[in-house]
Design an enzyme around this catalytic site. Structure first.
Site, PDB file in Angstrom:
ATOM      1  N   ALA A   1      -3.017   6.505  -6.193  1.00 59.50           N
ATOM      2  CA  ALA A   1      -1.828   5.740  -6.751  1.00 59.50           C
ATOM      3  C   ALA A   1      -2.023   5.207  -8.205  1.00 59.50           C
ATOM      4  O   ALA A   1      -1.413   5.292  -8.964  1.00 59.50           O
ATOM      5  CB  ALA A   1      -1.169   4.733  -5.952  1.00 59.50           C
TER       6      ALA A   1
ATOM      7  N   GLU B   1     -12.105  -0.064 -11.557  1.00 61.86           N
ATOM      8  CA  GLU B   1     -12.440   0.714 -10.274  1.00 61.86           C
ATOM      9  C   GLU B   1     -13.767   0.048 -10.092  1.00 61.86           C
ATOM     10  O   GLU B   1     -14.611  -0.024 -10.764  1.00 61.86           O
ATOM     11  CB  GLU B   1     -12.564   2.122 -10.692  1.00 61.86           C
ATOM     12  CG  GLU B   1     -13.119   3.098  -9.807  1.00 61.86           C
ATOM     13  CD  GLU B   1     -12.748   2.964  -8.438  1.00 61.86           C
ATOM     14  OE1 GLU B   1     -13.499   2.676  -7.443  1.00 61.86           O
ATOM     15  OE2 GLU B   1     -11.328   3.150  -8.338  1.00 61.86           O
TER      16      GLU B   1
ATOM     17  N   HIS C   1      -6.105   8.757   7.319  1.00 58.71           N
ATOM     18  CA  HIS C   1      -4.873   8.546   6.962  1.00 58.71           C
ATOM     19  C   HIS C   1      -4.460   7.091   7.001  1.00 58.71           C
ATOM     20  O   HIS C   1      -3.261   6.992   7.379  1.00 58.71           O
ATOM     21  CB  HIS C   1      -3.828   9.549   7.320  1.00 58.71           C
ATOM     22  CG  HIS C   1      -4.119  10.976   6.751  1.00 58.71           C
ATOM     23  ND1 HIS C   1      -3.848  12.071   7.843  1.00 58.71           N
ATOM     24  CD2 HIS C   1      -4.973  11.435   6.294  1.00 58.71           C
ATOM     25  CE1 HIS C   1      -4.033  13.022   7.443  1.00 58.71           C
ATOM     26  NE2 HIS C   1      -4.906  12.795   6.332  1.00 58.71           N
TER      27      HIS C   1
END
Length: 534
Positions: free
Chosen positions: A15, A35, A471
């Site tokens: 995202a 990051e 997930h």
């Protein structure tokens, strides 16, 4: 030295990279993208390179869950990408949007603007699908290339025929009008290369002078002035820095790191924060709660007919042939999506949409000292699980240190319906694998084994062997109730200038893999941010 930007995005994953690209498309907006990991790894470009990164701490956070009864006291690996592209640079490359019902449910839970009709334009905008399908549902000119893999004949043909024999139709486009049926997995692979958000969104955007990408930058806390977020404190190589945001900070750190960062910043459950010596800046009890993931047993099957699985064709001299095939034609084992074939099934008649997922991998793997490796036995793996589990866990920090991993508790199978549907998924896998079309491949069950027949026996095997499908979602859930963390525009309740945009905002799990929905969230978040700034 404190630097000032219009927007700061924390996390360059599925995202976050999308958000950074879309916000910086306007040269007026100065954008900082933080990051924690490095730019990437050479293995990210090769699709099957995930096997070499799954145990690499340089590009993987290597989280693990806490032991619990439903895992037989085991700690489960929870890999998360730690590089540009995040988990889109590390995952199994399957492209699954989910069902229309997934997003309609989000809207019905008090999140206007998140129905399927609302999110479909963003799915279409982000993809360049080259596999046909209906233009009403598919995008043709987006940055993300999505392709259909070539089937591994006759193995996949036999599986599709076997599914048909038990009443499961072939569906050439499960991301189109309906998800039902068995199909080759659509993949974020093109010309034999991984299509991560690092490649598709960041690489073209990094030429922009108004986008600054800082790698190796670990976010330590959000900077708050009263009830407003004004920036981020982060460290690079041990040196602490601060950056200020004139407009907004967007946390796109993922379902594990997003709640961790909020709690480290004093946003969360007051008693928990006080016990860790963290000043409570804003009480928000839902932070870290509502964790969901797919808990999937892996059934294992021997294939007696030689030459049909990668255990036969991908070991020894076969591996050299596969490498040559990849070099010359960009196909074969090295260009393989994690599960090349999948089926979306209904556990019983009367359901409006599938509720179970089966996925096939044309090989058997073993755990070696350097990570997973091909087994000497020829066979295939079929994982099976409910798609929309009701069991919920949580993620919370245990120390006030951004370098220490948070505690992850999934609480798997705590909902009785999850246990029931897991058993049904395993039984459906058995029905397909033992259908007449599979006979010529000489298929025999290895695990759980024919002796494992009763529901309780199957569940015991699941507890001892199942893993997640990686997930995790929901730990900064959107909604309007007291346990929601963000509203329908992804703004953190009670804190101005702060949004969360990643899989952590999902109220429920989508029906399938989460990379595509996470990218959609990034697209929609950027659209809302720009609209609110206009």
């Amino acid at each position: 030295m404190v630097q000032t930007y219009d927007y700061i995005v924390v996390g360059a994953g599925s995202a976050g990279a999308v958000v950074a690209n879309r916000l910086s498309a306007n040269p007026v907006n100065r954008v900082l993208l933080l990051e924690a990991g490095p730019p990437g790894s050479p293995w990210t470009h090769i699709p099957v390179g995930y096997a070499r990164m799954i145990a690499n701490p340089a590009v993987n956070w290597l989280y693990a869950s806490e032991p619990e009864a439903a895992t037989g006291g085991r700690r489960l690996p929870v890999p998360r990408g730690r590089m540009l592209g995040g988990s889109s640079s590390l995952n199994g490359l399957a492209f699954v949007r989910g069902q229309a019902q997934d997003f309609d449910t989000w809207a019905q839970m008090g999140n206007p603007g998140w129905s399927y009709a609302d999110v479909l334009p963003f799915f279409k905008r982000m993809e360049r699908y080259e596999g046909g399908g209906d233009d009403r549902f598919r995008g043709r000119d987006g940055p993300l290339r999505v392709t259909n893999p070539r089937p591994c004949e006759p193995l996949h043909a036999a599986l599709i025929a076997a599914a048909g024999e038990v009443g499961i139709p072939h569906n050439p486009d499960y991301n189109g009008a309906t998800q039902d049926g068995i199909a080759m997995s659509q993949a974020t692979i093109a010309a034999g290369r991984r299509m991560s958000t690092a490649a598709c969104y960041l690489a073209p955007a990094r030429r922009r002078p108004n986008l600054h990408v800082e790698t190796g930058a670990l976010a330590e806390a959000l900077l708050l002035e009263g009830a407003r977020c004004v920036g981020v404190r982060y460290s690079v190589g041990g040196a602490v820095r601060e950056a200020r945001a004139g407009r907004e900070v967007v946390v796109s750190a993922g379902s594990i790191n997003a709640p961790q960062l909020l709690e480290l910043s004093g946003i969360g459950q007051p008693d928990r924060l006080r016990d860790l010596g963290i000043e409570v800046r804003h009480a928000l009890p839902g932070v870290g709660e509502n964790l969901r993931d797919h808990y999937a047993p892996r059934t294992r099957w021997a294939v007696g007919a030689p030459g049909h699985t990668y255990n036969d064709t991908g070991r020894g001299i076969g591996l050299a042939r596969q490498a040559l095939r990849f070099a010359l034609r960009r196909e074969g084992m090295l260009a393989m999506v994690g599960a090349p074939l999948r089926a979306f099934l209904r556990s019983r008649e009367g359901l409006e949409a599938p509720d179970l997922l089966l996925g096939w991998v044309p090989m058997l793997m073993e755990t070696g000292p350097r990570g997973p490796r091909l087994s000497r036995q020829s066979g295939m793996t079929c994982y099976a699980h409910p798609m929309r589990p009701e069991s919920r866990g949580h993620i919370h920090i245990t120390v006030a240190d951004p370098r220490r991993p948070p505690e992850i508790r999934f609480n798997f199978l705590s909902s009785p319906v999850d246990a029931e549907l897991t058993v049904r998924a395993v039984r459906l896998a058995r029905r397909i694998m033992t259908a007449p079309a599979m006979a010529r491949l000489q298929v025999a069950e290895i695990a759980p084994g024919e002796a494992c027949a009763g529901d309780d026996e199957i569940l015991d095997w699941v507890r001892r062997t199942a893993e997640t499908t990686y997930h995790p979602v929901g730990t900064c859930r959107m909604g309007a109730d007291p346990m929601a963390v963000v509203d329908a525009r992804l703004r953190v309740h009670g804190i101005a200038g702060l949004r969360v945009a990643d899989a952590s905002v999902m109220p429920t799990l989508t029906s399938g893999n989460t990379n595509a929905p996470s990218m959609m969230i990034g697209e929609k978040a950027a659209d809302m941010i720009l609209a609110d700034a206009a």
